[in-house]
Write an enzyme that holds these catalytic residues in place. Structure first.
Site, PDB file in Angstrom:
ATOM      1  CD  GLU A   2      -2.964  -1.210   2.251  1.00  0.00           C
ATOM      2  OE1 GLU A   2      -2.691  -0.680   3.335  1.00  0.00           O
ATOM      3  OE2 GLU A   2      -4.061  -1.732   1.992  1.00  0.00           O
ATOM      4  CG  ASP A  42      -7.256  -5.419   4.721  1.00  0.00           C
ATOM      5  OD1 ASP A  42      -6.935  -5.526   5.897  1.00  0.00           O
ATOM      6  OD2 ASP A  42      -7.185  -4.355   4.086  1.00  0.00           O
ATOM      7  CD  GLU A  53      -9.783  -0.872   8.181  1.00  0.00           C
ATOM      8  OE1 GLU A  53      -8.836  -1.384   8.816  1.00  0.00           O
ATOM      9  OE2 GLU A  53      -9.659  -0.429   7.027  1.00  0.00           O
TER      10      GLU A  53
HETATM   11  C1  BDP Z   1      -6.186  -1.974   5.978  1.00  0.00           C
HETATM   12  C2  BDP Z   1      -6.478  -0.595   6.498  1.00  0.00           C
HETATM   13  C3  BDP Z   1      -5.298   0.335   6.368  1.00  0.00           C
HETATM   14  C4  BDP Z   1      -4.066  -0.329   6.986  1.00  0.00           C
HETATM   15  C5  BDP Z   1      -3.861  -1.688   6.377  1.00  0.00           C
HETATM   16  C6  BDP Z   1      -2.703  -2.444   7.008  1.00  0.00           C
HETATM   17  O1  BDP Z   1      -7.572  -0.048   5.792  1.00  0.00           O
HETATM   18  O2  BDP Z   1      -5.612   1.546   7.008  1.00  0.00           O
HETATM   19  O3  BDP Z   1      -2.948   0.487   6.807  1.00  0.00           O
HETATM   20  O4  BDP Z   1      -5.006  -2.476   6.559  1.00  0.00           O
HETATM   21  O5  BDP Z   1      -2.979  -3.384   7.759  1.00  0.00           O
HETATM   22  O6  BDP Z   1      -7.234  -2.841   6.347  1.00  0.00           O
HETATM   23  O7  BDP Z   1      -1.565  -2.134   6.748  1.00  0.00           O
END
Ligand code: BDP
Length: 722
Positions: free
Chosen positions: A314, A388, A416
């Site tokens: 990401e 996720d 979340e």
């Molecule tokens: C996702 C979240 C994000 C996190 C990412 C992570 O939306 O904010 O940075 O996981 O675990 O679910 O790195």
């Protein structure tokens, strides 16, 4: 009224609340700050007297900072629960005494000859037992075990257990039990829904808020022994001198509670704060920079835990920016930490939209070839499922696929994808479902929890991480019931086999009430709540259909931007059916599981229905176990999810009066919001998918109040996280 009468009357009015609260248990307001460490006076007078009798004298051997904390907690607990101040005696006296010590610190404990047993319980384990004179003894090899044992003992009193036949042995099955805070240096919390970061960076190191101590107490009470202070999307500034002073201040507060601090390290820190032109792990200057940084950290914090790293994921920098592998990146940091005993927790949450492969397959593809290449002090931290933190995912296929590497579990405690701090969702059943999943890596019984606790592949270094749901809200977690998820995470990290039900019972009795009439229905409500959350969001294996950005409300229509962040990528609804074909004729993600699991997931007739649409694209008229068609079954799950929230509300109404008005009302109002929002999810999803199924909503269910357009996003506009 004469003056005397007036005075009497005033006195009565002043005393009234005192008398009232004394008569009616738990009637006072409670803002939830004390979490489960509530030590209100036990109302059952016989029991209180019995406890008092057994605890007439208390002797704690030793004098370390941890022993002091154990004594403080016991003092606090007993003076509250038994309404009696305690004094500690220097020697075990005559008559019933609570004796605590290690074989080294206490001749009395030594004389009990528990050494062998204590050794088998390891450094953190403890015994709570009776000695020959029928005294209660808390014994451990080390002071940290005594602290844990003391919290356990208080739990017995709080949940009003009999102390007659004490024979408790406890030892953690997992070594590193760590909270991951996604706190930013600007005071915000990524995906935190209970206020901002609790570390007041601007006031540290000079002012140490007493809250830090209460945080440490709460964690130690459930055995959590590590905390990563900052977000995985890390800012390199945390590694600069000024911040390290602040980190040291926190470490000093946490140390007596057995909690180590860790930091999320940004891979490109040598460039950003070190003036180097590269962060290439093969560059000698880069390697030296990390070694010097590690030395600097340990000179301040001798028991620093180590680094957590999110790399090449990401948008985060990582070794692949230099065509190096994850192992090379992790090993460079591990080498720098190794002389000091630190570890690297390297996340396996990696995926790229430039990679055409099914997103859920990418981490496995990336990491399995690296098995055996990581240094001894590296753990690969793997999210519970391959996507996720969805409301439901099958277990991550990396579990059972990297026998040469310690794999650390990462659960998300913060909700979340489960309604933030607004929806009541007890997540222990989710954690348990994953821990109990059988990987078949070494035949039947190769449970995920055995991978995690190291027993499957004979690993010494073991760990579990939980992304924390704590913030600056007065009650720490926003929703009063979200505290249960923090509690459950800690308890399961200590013992992954404890079971959601037992954990819920403990938590309810400590947090709310010991009355059976309260515990039973509330426990049932909690245990059902996760499945209900799945029903009104992502039943039958659906996933990633939440609103874009915030991840709060429904968004099955999201189809713009990078494909692997859209919903249509995952549900693939069309006129023929719905679901992601990951079978051998589809993306073949099933082949990442060991044969018995693969065969089960690959076969549309055998795959558990809860994962049906995760692994298969299924025709709308496909017949489910219930005899309903897929379309009818989908609609049924959505509607029954919402109906179940109404039952949760009924349950909650039925226990009104057992607890304080403040928390009761808070939960009642939040359940009302949850019901509204669950109905919103249901209507939005049913109407959206109906466009593809072309089938009517069966007569038994009321039509949604509005057309689809109405639902296309308003929930997401008013929530944090965009
Ligand atoms: C996702 C979240 C994000 C996190 C990412 C992570 O939306 O904010 O940075 O996981 O675990 O679910 O790195």
């Amino acid at each position: 009224m004469n003056v005397a009468n007036f005075k009497t009357c005033m006195l009565f009015l002043i005393l009234l609340p005192v008398l009232f609260f004394d008569l009616i248990p738990d009637a006072s307001a409670d803002d939830g700050y004390r979490l489960w460490l509530r030590y209100d006076k036990i109302q059952d007078e016989d029991l209180r007297q019995d406890y008092l009798h057994q605890l007439r004298q208390i002797h704690y051997a030793g004098s370390s900072a941890r022993i002091e904390k154990a004594k403080e907690e016991l003092q606090r607990g007993i003076s509250g629960l038994l309404a009696q101040k305690i004094t500690f005696s220097d020697e075990p006296g005559n008559g019933p005494t609570l004796i605590a010590g290690t074989p080294e610190s206490s001749p009395h404990i030594r004389s009990m000859e528990l050494q062998g047993e204590l050794r088998s319980l390891g450094e953190d384990g403890y015994l709570i037992t009776r000695d020959r004179q029928n005294n209660i003894a808390i014994a451990a090899s080390r002071d940290i075990g005594l602290l844990y044992g003391t919290f356990h003992f208080l739990r017995l009193l709080q949940s009003q257990q009999s102390l007659q036949d004490l024979d408790i042995k406890s030892a953690p099955q997992i070594q590193l039990r760590v909270l991951n805070h996604w706190f930013n240096l600007d005071g915000t919390a990524e995906r935190g829904y209970a206020g901002g970061a609790i570390w007041q960076w601007e006031q540290l190191p000079d002012y140490k808020d007493p809250l830090y101590t209460d945080y440490a107490r709460a964690n130690a009470s459930v055995g959590i022994n590590g905390t990563v202070l900052n977000n995985v999307n890390s800012d390199a500034l945390i590694l600069t001198e000024g911040y390290l002073e602040k980190v040291k201040a926190l470490a000093d507060v946490f140390r007596p509670y057995g909690i180590k601090v860790y930091l999320s390290a940004r891979f490109s820190a040598p460039i950003e704060i070190g003036n180097l032109s590269t962060a290439d792990p093969r560059d000698p200057e880069v390697r030296r920079w990390w070694e010097k940084k590690a030395n600097e950290i340990y000179s301040r914090i001798p028991d620093f835990g180590g680094f957590l790293v999110k790399a090449n994921s990401e948008g985060q920098p990582g070794p692949q920016d230099y065509n190096r592998s994850h192992a090379e990146g992790a090993n460079m940091l591990a080498k720098a930490l190794s002389p000091h005993g630190g570890v690297v927790m390297w996340r396996a949450f990696v995926y790229s939209n430039e990679e055409p492969e099914d997103r859920v397959k990418q981490a496995y593809n990336e990491f399995t070839p690296l098995d055996g290449e990581f240094r001894d002090n590296v753990l690969v931290q793997v999210k519970n499922g391959p996507l996720d933190f969805q409301p439901r995912e099958p277990f991550h296929p990396l579990f059972g696929a990297m026998p040469e590497t310690p794999l650390m579990m990462e659960f998300q405690i913060t909700q979340e994808y489960l309604g933030f701090a607004t929806h009541l969702t007890y997540q222990a059943p989710l954690y348990e479902e994953v821990l109990d999943a059988d990987t078949y890596a070494k035949g039947e019984g190769s449970y995920v929890r055995k991978v995690i606790d190291g027993s499957l592949d004979d690993k010494q270094l073991t760990g579990m991480a939980g992304v924390a749901n704590i913030g600056t809200d007065r009650n720490w977690t926003g929703h009063p019931f979200a505290q249960a998820n923090w509690y459950a995470y800690g308890r399961l990290a200590w013992n992954p086999e404890l079971g959601s039900e037992r954990i819920a019972e403990e938590w309810i009795s400590m947090t709310f009430s010991n009355k059976e009439a309260f515990i039973e229905p509330v426990k049932e409500m909690m245990l059902a709540s996760r499945e209900i959350a799945v029903d009104y969001r992502t039943p039958l294996g659906l996933h990633h259909i939440m609103g874009y950005g915030s991840h709060y409300g429904p968004g099955p229509w999201v189809d713009e931007g990078r494909a692997d962040w859209t919903s249509v990528y995952y549900h693939r609804a069309d006129s023929s059916g719905i679901g992601f074909d990951r079978s051998t004729s589809g993306s073949n993600a099933v082949s990442q599981y060991h044969p018995p699991v693969k065969q089960q997931f690959n076969d549309i007739e055998k795959v558990p229905e809860k994962y049906l649409l995760w692994f298969h694209h299924v025709e709308w008229d496909y017949e489910l176990d219930s005899g309903r068609t897929l379309w009818e079954g989908l609609v049924h799950h959505y509607y029954s999810g919402v109906d179940s929230i109404r039952r949760m509300q009924d349950t909650w109404e039925s226990v009104e009066g057992y607890i304080d008005e403040q928390r009761y009302t808070h939960v009642a109002r939040l359940l009302e919001i949850q019901e509204k929002e669950a109905a919103f999810w249901r209507d939005a999803c049913v109407l959206y998918f109906q466009q593809f199924s072309g089938r009517p909503i069966p007569d038994a269910y009321p039509e949604p109040d509005h057309p689809l357009e109405y639902y296309q996003d308003p929930l997401n506009k008013y929530v944090p996280g965009l």
